[in-house]
Scaffold this motif. Structure first.
Motif, PDB file in Angstrom:
ATOM      1  N   ILE A  95       0.857  -1.185   0.000  1.00  0.00           N
ATOM      2  CA  ILE A  95       0.000   0.000   0.000  1.00  0.00           C
ATOM      3  C   ILE A  95       0.895   1.238   0.000  1.00  0.00           C
ATOM      4  CG2 ILE A  95      -1.791   1.234   1.328  1.00  0.00           C
ATOM      5  CD1 ILE A  95      -2.703  -1.456   0.009  1.00  0.00           C
ATOM      6  N   GLN A  96       0.563   2.169  -0.900  1.00  0.00           N
ATOM      7  CA  GLN A  96       1.398   3.353  -1.098  1.00  0.00           C
ATOM      8  C   GLN A  96       0.693   4.588  -0.520  1.00  0.00           C
ATOM      9  OE1 GLN A  96       4.608   3.900  -2.872  1.00  0.00           O
ATOM     10  NE2 GLN A  96       4.208   5.729  -1.658  1.00  0.00           N
ATOM     11  N   THR A  97       1.324   5.223   0.438  1.00  0.00           N
ATOM     12  CA  THR A  97       0.750   6.472   0.956  1.00  0.00           C
ATOM     13  C   THR A  97       1.019   7.599  -0.050  1.00  0.00           C
ATOM     14  OG1 THR A  97       2.779   7.034   2.123  1.00  0.00           O
ATOM     15  CG2 THR A  97       1.121   5.742   3.352  1.00  0.00           C
ATOM     16  N   LEU A  98       0.463   8.771   0.213  1.00  0.00           N
ATOM     17  CA  LEU A  98       0.612   9.907  -0.699  1.00  0.00           C
ATOM     18  C   LEU A  98       1.993  10.532  -0.506  1.00  0.00           C
ATOM     19  CD1 LEU A  98      -2.970  11.387  -0.194  1.00  0.00           C
ATOM     20  CD2 LEU A  98      -2.178   9.890  -2.044  1.00  0.00           C
ATOM     21  N   ASN A  99       2.797  10.480  -1.527  1.00  0.00           N
ATOM     22  CA  ASN A  99       4.186  10.980  -1.486  1.00  0.00           C
ATOM     23  C   ASN A  99       4.944  10.483  -0.259  1.00  0.00           C
ATOM     24  OD1 ASN A  99       6.381  12.393  -2.571  1.00  0.00           O
ATOM     25  ND2 ASN A  99       5.927  14.226  -1.358  1.00  0.00           N
ATOM     26  N   TYR A 103      -0.250  10.204   5.056  1.00  0.00           N
ATOM     27  CA  TYR A 103      -1.601  10.327   4.504  1.00  0.00           C
ATOM     28  C   TYR A 103      -1.888   9.232   3.481  1.00  0.00           C
ATOM     29  CZ  TYR A 103      -1.440  14.872   6.756  1.00  0.00           C
ATOM     30  OH  TYR A 103      -1.319  15.872   7.690  1.00  0.00           O
ATOM     31  N   LEU A 104      -3.048   8.591   3.642  1.00  0.00           N
ATOM     32  CA  LEU A 104      -3.405   7.458   2.787  1.00  0.00           C
ATOM     33  C   LEU A 104      -4.841   7.614   2.278  1.00  0.00           C
ATOM     34  CD1 LEU A 104      -2.781   4.478   1.836  1.00  0.00           C
ATOM     35  CD2 LEU A 104      -3.816   3.736   3.983  1.00  0.00           C
ATOM     36  N   MET A 130      -2.882   8.524   8.394  1.00  0.00           N
ATOM     37  CA  MET A 130      -4.007   9.463   8.408  1.00  0.00           C
ATOM     38  C   MET A 130      -4.881   9.160   7.197  1.00  0.00           C
ATOM     39  SD  MET A 130      -3.580  11.605  10.923  1.00  0.00           S
ATOM     40  CE  MET A 130      -4.432  13.092  10.477  1.00  0.00           C
ATOM     41  N   PRO A 131      -5.982   8.427   7.368  1.00  0.00           N
ATOM     42  CA  PRO A 131      -6.825   8.085   6.219  1.00  0.00           C
ATOM     43  C   PRO A 131      -7.573   9.292   5.659  1.00  0.00           C
ATOM     44  CG  PRO A 131      -7.777   7.232   8.264  1.00  0.00           C
ATOM     45  CD  PRO A 131      -6.457   7.839   8.626  1.00  0.00           C
TER      46      PRO A 131
END
Ligand code: FE
Length: 253
Positions: A95-99, A103-104, A130-131
């Motif tokens: 699963i890749q978080t944002l940058n 934040y996901l 942080m979804p």
């Protein structure tokens, strides 16, 4: 301007299909004043985009953008559809978080909110994530029962409203719910969720013009600044959410 939600990577989901289409999207984004785009391909039952392959595609597209002299930088992200094993797969590095931040993105099914959502969002936060619930304004259960979203936001979830929803491209009902989300402090980001340059394009400058006109420049600043804070992995700005009042039906008669 930063766009945190975009299907610009070629050939891996229902967004751009070829590098040429990706470059066309980038050119349009550049015209709107966007300089940074987080590529967020789908992870769902149709598209199995997992962390390692997304990063590779981002490197390739950035190279093509430099060659084409387009001043847009692509950052890595993902748009996973909610599922029971999300936390386990995060631990397996899929699963890749944002940058690479905390934040996901989390996408809900179109018509409902699964019963295990609250528990899953809690478990993600326990892991330090942080979804961010993407486009809650297009979920029919949330439109009917906005108190569900209020509850999730109160418990730490963030949300992202889509620019074209706010501009009315998904219809009046979704536009008006998007506005209610802004007014109730129930959203924290505006992003394009662009898939192409035809029927699902950016509309970011149009959305920000609308926000400026309707709510003033403080709101424009808040949403733009939150995207900046997100990509640097900092805490975003948020206000205490309030409940959305259901419109009384008898008023229409
Ligand atoms: Fe999307």
């Amino acid at each position: 301007m930063i766009d945190i939600h975009c299907h610009i990577l070629p050939g891996i989901d229902d967004g751009a299909q070829t590098v040429e289409e990706s470059l066309k999207m980038a050119l349009e984004a550049e015209k709107e004043g966007i300089r940074t785009i987080i590529a967020t391909p789908h992870l769902n039952s149709h598209y199995n985009n997992r962390k390692p392959s997304i990063l590779e595609k981002v490197v390739e597209l950035n190279r093509a953008l430099v060659e084409a002299s387009i001043s847009i930088e692509i950052l890595v992200g993902q748009e996973p559809r909610i599922y029971g094993e999300l936390v386990e797969d995060y631990e397996k590095n899929e699963i890749q978080t944002l940058n690479h931040s905390q934040y996901l993105f989390i996408e809900f099914p179109t018509n409902h909110v699964p019963r295990y959502t609250e528990k899953l969002l809690y478990d993600l936060q326990v892991k330090g994530l942080m979804p961010i619930i993407v486009h809650p304004e297009r979920n029919s259960e949330l439109i009917e029962r906005p108190e569900l979203l209020h509850n999730l936001v109160e418990k730490g979830a963030l949300t992202q409203v889509t620019a074209s929803s706010l501009c009315g491209y998904f219809g009046k009902k979704i536009k008006s719910f998007s506005m209610q989300l802004i007014e109730a402090n129930l959203t924290h980001f505006i992003a394009s969720d662009a898939h192409n340059t035809n029927n699902r394009s950016f509309k970011m400058s149009e959305a920000f013009d609308f926000i400026d006109e309707k709510y003033g420049s403080d709101f424009v600043y808040l949403f733009k600044e939150n995207a900046e804070l997100l990509i640097s992995g900092k805490n975003i700005m948020k206000e205490i959410p309030v409940q959305i009042k259901k419109k009384k039906k008898f008023l229409f008669f």
